[in-house]
Design a protein around this motif. Structure first.
Motif, mmCIF file in Angstrom:
data_model
loop_
_atom_site.group_PDB
_atom_site.id
_atom_site.type_symbol
_atom_site.label_atom_id
_atom_site.label_comp_id
_atom_site.label_asym_id
_atom_site.label_seq_id
_atom_site.Cartn_x
_atom_site.Cartn_y
_atom_site.Cartn_z
ATOM 1 N N GLU A 41 0.833 -1.201 0.000
ATOM 2 C CA GLU A 41 0.000 0.000 0.000
ATOM 3 C C GLU A 41 0.871 1.257 0.000
ATOM 4 O O GLU A 41 1.857 1.330 0.724
ATOM 5 N N LEU A 86 1.233 3.980 1.497
ATOM 6 C CA LEU A 86 0.929 4.827 2.648
ATOM 7 C C LEU A 86 2.147 5.672 2.998
ATOM 8 O O LEU A 86 3.221 5.149 3.283
ATOM 9 N N LEU A 93 -4.672 4.424 5.291
ATOM 10 C CA LEU A 93 -5.039 4.917 3.965
ATOM 11 C C LEU A 93 -6.285 5.794 4.009
ATOM 12 O O LEU A 93 -6.437 6.712 3.206
ATOM 13 N N ARG A 138 -6.490 9.407 2.345
ATOM 14 C CA ARG A 138 -7.486 9.789 1.350
ATOM 15 C C ARG A 138 -8.214 11.073 1.774
ATOM 16 O O ARG A 138 -8.405 11.992 0.978
ATOM 17 N N ARG A 146 -8.767 -0.120 -2.760
ATOM 18 C CA ARG A 146 -8.447 0.541 -1.499
ATOM 19 C C ARG A 146 -7.768 1.890 -1.706
ATOM 20 O O ARG A 146 -7.929 2.790 -0.902
ATOM 21 N N TRP A 147 -7.014 2.031 -2.755
ATOM 22 C CA TRP A 147 -6.269 3.276 -2.954
ATOM 23 C C TRP A 147 -6.462 3.820 -4.366
ATOM 24 O O TRP A 147 -5.829 3.351 -5.317
#
Lengths: 550, 235
Positions: B25, B27, B34, B38, B204-205
């Motif tokens: 991820e 991050l 995350l 965001r 998720r991202w």
């Protein structure tokens, strides 16, 4: 009022363990500084560059006061003098006063105070320093090439038609600088909204955060307007289109409206963070919670909002409608209310506190006294009829120097002394620092108080010569400026000295509350070993208070 | 022995216990998770757009003042603009906002093939818009409507050329400012297209796509204001 000296708390005094990693010794070399994204290192970058700009602006002031020591214009020509006061204003306002507290103290403190590891956008933060440097270099280039003579206000049509100086170069420098302010303010707003430590609710925030937040709002909503106004000015000067030039169908008053729509709120950009600093100093050194936390916090927001509605008080004699002037005058009186709330609440905080007269508090006292004088004379100027008499005289000059130098610079110096142990891990020498504060206070008043009298007697600003009867007061002012200059030089020496030879500060030399004191000095690269959790409002100094608030 | 116990599975040695496990991820180190990253990204864009409103607000205010003061001259000048081309551009730009909205939705659903296609469509529409704009500018140049540089157009009696020039100054100032914003947006989409193709985004991202979308919609809305204010004065 009881007095007590703040002795460092014994348990806080343990010396810095050798080999502990902090933000200063984690990495070495120019590259590690110029490419850093650590908000603390960026604050130091700003500290150095803004101090240099302060020295540049100060040199212009030296020449101005030298010229004004005698009535005839004997040191510099009228044209040179015009350039001197313009560049003094441009450098001091745009490159020193506007960025100084947010970019140096704010950058260093905002993440620490809210328990975050860094600002929300660390790379943007570094970019904003580079943007600042670009703007400063462009403006300095314009100054070395010949300077600018329009006054820091760039009034049209003089700036677009008549001036033969580097208007566009300077304007571009200021315009670039504006983006630096915007990026920093954006970073602060997002950080304060989204990066607070667990339990740190809005009404548990230190008041410095509230005022930084209010300042950021002003920067975000005001700065784009000056940016675009300077673009319009440059377009008129380059293309000869009558945007502001009445000969070509434009309206010079419109320029003044657009200019002051930013530049009056800019005064609050300078003074609001200073108020935040003073709130911190007053509570720490009276060992009491702030009197009326919510009022002080909301006063910052009220100043930010009302500050946008008073710009017309710069234009009472410009030909603006009388009715508009009356409304602007009324609103200007209104903005005095939240300012006064702050002054009264600081005073009430000191009442029955155990006041420790350490250097930072001396500066805070200086701020309160001088800001009050500056604020009250501001009311004099906001009265439409009186303003006609004192408009464009030294009365105005004295008024805004009381706010900006007496207010902002005093608070900045106080804040720098207060947080110096946190920034460097070393104490400054208290005796020298007290002497410095005293010299600055005396020098400041000797420089600027005579200017109130001069202005009231009718001496106009922005002339390199004056009638002989004004000489005594002018000599006093020039002498005061010398003392003031010595007062500013002194801290530069002992701060540098303290880096090597100052006492180890320990994490919390003042015994203050606040998350920035809960970590070591200097703080580690990511500020906290573990993310702190907040359970109390700020400024809880006594067990009794802690019990009451729960 | 002790150090072996401290290293938990999934946590790199040396990482602080509260830090997220090191995974694929993206991050950044200053965030807890995350979700926070965001929220920060979108709020940052909203705050930036607030400053943008004031940025366009300055010249729009000046334009409104002069438009009121020299209304006849401004109407005469506005008639020289091509309403069909302006209207076509409005349609093109609104279309690109649609593709952006669909791209953001597709990203949330994890349909990254559609995301690439929709972002590509956005870029094409943006380029078409700028192409039409350039066509208009070249017409203006040919007719001598460039203020300060080549302002030689003939005006019917009663129209003050100086004031018409002021109109065209604001026309160019505002539309060029808008075009610069378009260019920045196109550059952002190009970068995001590459990143999408390289599989940098997931369900998720995908905040960068959403953030760029916010920006693009804003630039679109600015045009929605500019088109009637500049082109439709006579109506």
């Amino acid at each position: 009022m009881t007095t007590a000296t703040v002795e460092p708390r014994p348990q806080m005094r343990e010396p810095r363990p050798r080999g502990r990693i902090d933000y200063l010794n984690v990495d070495f070399g120019a590259r590690s500084w110029l490419l850093t994204t650590d908000h603390k290192r960026i604050a130091i970058l700003y500290l150095v560059s803004i101090t240099l700009m302060f020295i540049v602006g100060g040199l212009f002031a030296v020449l101005i006061r030298l010229e004004l020591a005698t009535p005839p214009g004997d040191l510099v020509s009228a044209d040179t003098y015009n350039r001197l006061f313009t560049m003094h204003g441009v450098v001091m306002l745009f490159f020193f006063l506007i960025p100084v507290i947010p970019s140096v103290l704010g950058n260093f403190l905002v993440p620490l105070m809210i328990g975050a590891k860094d600002l929300a956008f660390p790379r943007l933060n570094l970019a904003s320093w580079y943007v600042y440097m670009t703007g400063a270099l462009v403006a300095l280039w314009a100054m070395l090439a010949g300077g600018v003579d329009t006054g820091w206000t760039f009034y049209t049509p003089f700036s677009t038609r008549s001036s033969h100086s580097y208007v566009i170069g300077t304007a571009v420098g200021v315009l670039i600088l504006g983006f630096s302010s915007i990026l920093t303010a954006l970073n602060f707003v997002v950080t304060i909204h989204r990066m607070r430590a667990p339990g740190l609710t809005w009404f548990r925030l230190p008041l410095f955060i509230w005022s930084t937040y209010a300042t950021s709002l002003i920067i975000l909503l005001g700065t784009p307007v000056i940016t675009v106004t300077l673009l319009l000015l440059a377009a008129e000067r380059l293309l000869g289109i009558g945007i502001f030039d009445p000969r070509l169908g434009g309206d010079p008053i419109l320029f003044q409206h657009l200019f002051w729509f930013y530049s009056h709120p800019a005064v609050y950009i300078m003074v609001l963070p200073a108020m935040g600093v003073v709130s911190e100093l007053v509570t720490t050194f009276s060992r009491k919670t702030i009197f009326g936390y919510h009022f002080v916090a909301f006063a910052s927001i009220a100043i930010a909002v009302l500050g946008f509605l008073v710009w017309g008080h710069h234009m009472f004699v410009s030909g603006q409608s009388v009715y508009a002037s009356l409304i602007f005058s009324f609103l200007s009186y209104l903005v005095a209310v939240p300012s006064a709330i702050k002054v009264f609440n600081w005073t009430a905080t000191l009442h029955k506190g155990s006041v420790a007269f350490q250097t930072p508090l001396l500066y805070a006292f200086g701020f309160i006294a001088l800001f009050t004088i500056g604020g009250l004379t501001g009311l004099v100027l906001a009265a439409t009829a009186v303003d006609v008499h004192v408009h464009d005289t030294y009365f105005v000059v004295a008024h805004f120097h009381y706010i900006m130098v007496g207010g902002t610079v005093m608070a900045y110096m106080g804040g720098l002394h207060y947080w110096w142990p946190k920034m460097t891990g070393r104490m400054y020498p208290e005796g020298w620092a007290k002497l410095g504060a005293l010299i600055i206070f005396v020098g400041f008043n000797l420089t600027f108080f005579p200017q109130f009298v001069l202005g009231y007697q009718g001496m106009p600003r922005r002339y390199h010569e004056y009638a002989p009867e004004f000489q005594v007061l002018n000599v006093m002012s020039s002498a005061g400026a010398t003392i003031l200059g010595a007062g500013y030089a002194l801290p530069m020496f002992y701060f540098l000295w303290s880096l090597r030879s100052g006492k180890e500060a320990g994490p919390n030399p003042w015994g203050a509350t606040g998350l920035e004191w809960a970590t070591s000095s200097p703080p580690p690269p990511h500020n906290f070993e573990t993310t702190p959790t907040v359970t109390l409002p700020p400024y809880i100094y006594s067990r009794k208070e802690a019990d009451v608030v729960g | 022995m002790l150090s072996a116990n401290l290293v938990k599975p999934g946590v790199l040695p040396g990482a602080l216990p509260h830090e997220a496990p090191a995974t694929q991820e993206p991050l950044a180190s200053q965030f807890a998770d995350l979700y926070q990253q965001r929220e920060v990204a979108t709020l940052g864009m909203w705050v930036f757009l607030a400053t943008e409103i004031l940025f366009f607000g300055g010249p729009l205010t000046a334009y409104a003042i002069y438009g009121g003061r020299f209304s006849d001259d401004f109407v005469a000048a506005s008639e020289r603009l091509s309403v069909p081309l302006g209207a076509l551009n409005t349609v093109v730009l609104l279309g690109s906002s649609l593709t952006v909205a669909l791209a953001v939705r597709a990203a949330r659903l994890g349909q990254f093939r559609s995301v690439s296609l929709l972002v590509l469509a956005t870029i094409v529409l943006g380029v078409v818009f700028l192409g039409i704009k350039a066509l208009e500018y070249s017409h203006d140049y040919a007719e001598g409507l460039i203020p300060g540089i080549r302002f030689t157009a003939e005006w019917r009696p009663g129209v003050e050329a100086r004031h018409a020039e002021l109109f065209f100054f604001f026309y160019f100032f505002l539309t060029l400012l808008h075009a610069v914003h378009m260019l920045v947006g196109l550059a952002a989409w190009a970068v995001l297209l590459l990143r999408t193709l390289r599989g940098r985004f997931s369900v998720r991202w995908n905040a960068p796509i959403e953030v760029a979308g916010l920006y693009w919609h804003f630039v679109d809305v600015v045009w929605v204001f500019l088109f009637p204010l500049l082109y439709l004065l006579r109506h």
